[in-house]
Design a protein around this motif. Sequence first.
Motif, mmCIF file in Angstrom:
data_model
loop_
_atom_site.group_PDB
_atom_site.id
_atom_site.type_symbol
_atom_site.label_atom_id
_atom_site.label_comp_id
_atom_site.label_asym_id
_atom_site.label_seq_id
_atom_site.Cartn_x
_atom_site.Cartn_y
_atom_site.Cartn_z
ATOM 1 N N GLN A 214 0.823 -1.206 0.000
ATOM 2 C CA GLN A 214 0.000 0.000 0.000
ATOM 3 C C GLN A 214 0.860 1.260 0.000
ATOM 4 O O GLN A 214 0.521 2.252 -0.652
ATOM 5 C CB GLN A 214 -0.927 0.005 1.220
ATOM 6 C CG GLN A 214 -1.998 -1.072 1.179
ATOM 7 C CD GLN A 214 -2.759 -1.180 2.486
ATOM 8 O OE1 GLN A 214 -2.169 -1.119 3.570
ATOM 9 N NE2 GLN A 214 -4.072 -1.332 2.407
ATOM 10 N N GLN B 153 2.133 1.766 -3.525
ATOM 11 C CA GLN B 153 1.048 2.201 -4.391
ATOM 12 C C GLN B 153 0.704 3.670 -4.176
ATOM 13 O O GLN B 153 0.538 4.432 -5.143
ATOM 14 C CB GLN B 153 -0.182 1.327 -4.133
ATOM 15 C CG GLN B 153 -1.338 1.563 -5.084
ATOM 16 C CD GLN B 153 -2.462 0.574 -4.848
ATOM 17 O OE1 GLN B 153 -2.612 0.025 -3.754
ATOM 18 N NE2 GLN B 153 -3.251 0.325 -5.869
ATOM 19 N N SER C 167 1.249 6.828 -6.754
ATOM 20 C CA SER C 167 0.057 7.562 -7.195
ATOM 21 C C SER C 167 0.236 9.062 -7.012
ATOM 22 O O SER C 167 -0.405 9.859 -7.711
ATOM 23 C CB SER C 167 -1.181 7.086 -6.431
ATOM 24 O OG SER C 167 -1.162 7.520 -5.076
ATOM 25 N N HIS D 137 3.136 -2.712 -8.134
ATOM 26 C CA HIS D 137 2.655 -1.564 -7.360
ATOM 27 C C HIS D 137 3.741 -0.515 -7.128
ATOM 28 O O HIS D 137 3.570 0.381 -6.303
ATOM 29 C CB HIS D 137 2.068 -2.034 -6.025
ATOM 30 C CG HIS D 137 0.723 -2.671 -6.181
ATOM 31 N ND1 HIS D 137 0.562 -3.985 -6.559
ATOM 32 C CD2 HIS D 137 -0.540 -2.173 -6.046
ATOM 33 C CE1 HIS D 137 -0.723 -4.272 -6.638
ATOM 34 N NE2 HIS D 137 -1.421 -3.198 -6.331
#
Length: 229
Positions: free
Chosen positions: A61, A64, A68, A93
């Motif tokens: 996470q 990611q 982003s 990711h």
Amino acid sequence: MQVLLIEDEKKLASLIVRALEDQGWKVDVAEDGFIGKSLALVNKYDVLVVDVILPKVNGIQICQELRSKQIKTPILILSALGSLDDKLLGFDHGADDYLVKPFEIKELLARLKALHKRSEVKKSGEKLQVENLVMDLEKKMVTRDGQIIILTAKEFNLLEYFVRNHGRVISRKEISEEVWGTSIDSGTNVIDVYMNFLRKKIDKNFHPKLFHTVVGMGYILQENYENQK
């Protein structure tokens, strides 16, 4: 070099910190994913070392979310999860490298140095081109015939190595050592998997075909290769 280590195993974190500081590097440590992600968002680091299984926010996470938000700092994942699917998940990711626990500290240092070296080259704004394929190393953007091609971090690094070695046959062993930073177990097909990913994205809808398999030797990135045999 400034490193952020996100690792909740205190003994392992202490060992890594000592090794990095012995190299003259500065290290910040976060023991949970939320704090680590927050530090990575507000501070500038040369490399991030991120465990996968963490309290609050896991390492996948973190990768990611940073990607982003267009944070391009190289990320090396540390994990006891070492299957091909685990590695592909990390790379997909946004991880740049993946090191399975347990590991040798010397290998960790070598991989971090390699990641830092590659990132320094990309900061120069250099562009690489073969035929109608263009790589912008600063923006981490790839285009072919003017069309943007979306690549994961590992696909980008793999393509960059082929472009820099345009016209030369590259063995799986060399790819393993130079792109992954280690000798990948011959029992896995991770390199072939990534080569298939690249060929679909780079060659499937374009001409001329650039990637070619050289049976028994490896792969080559070369325009009009078939005509040169």
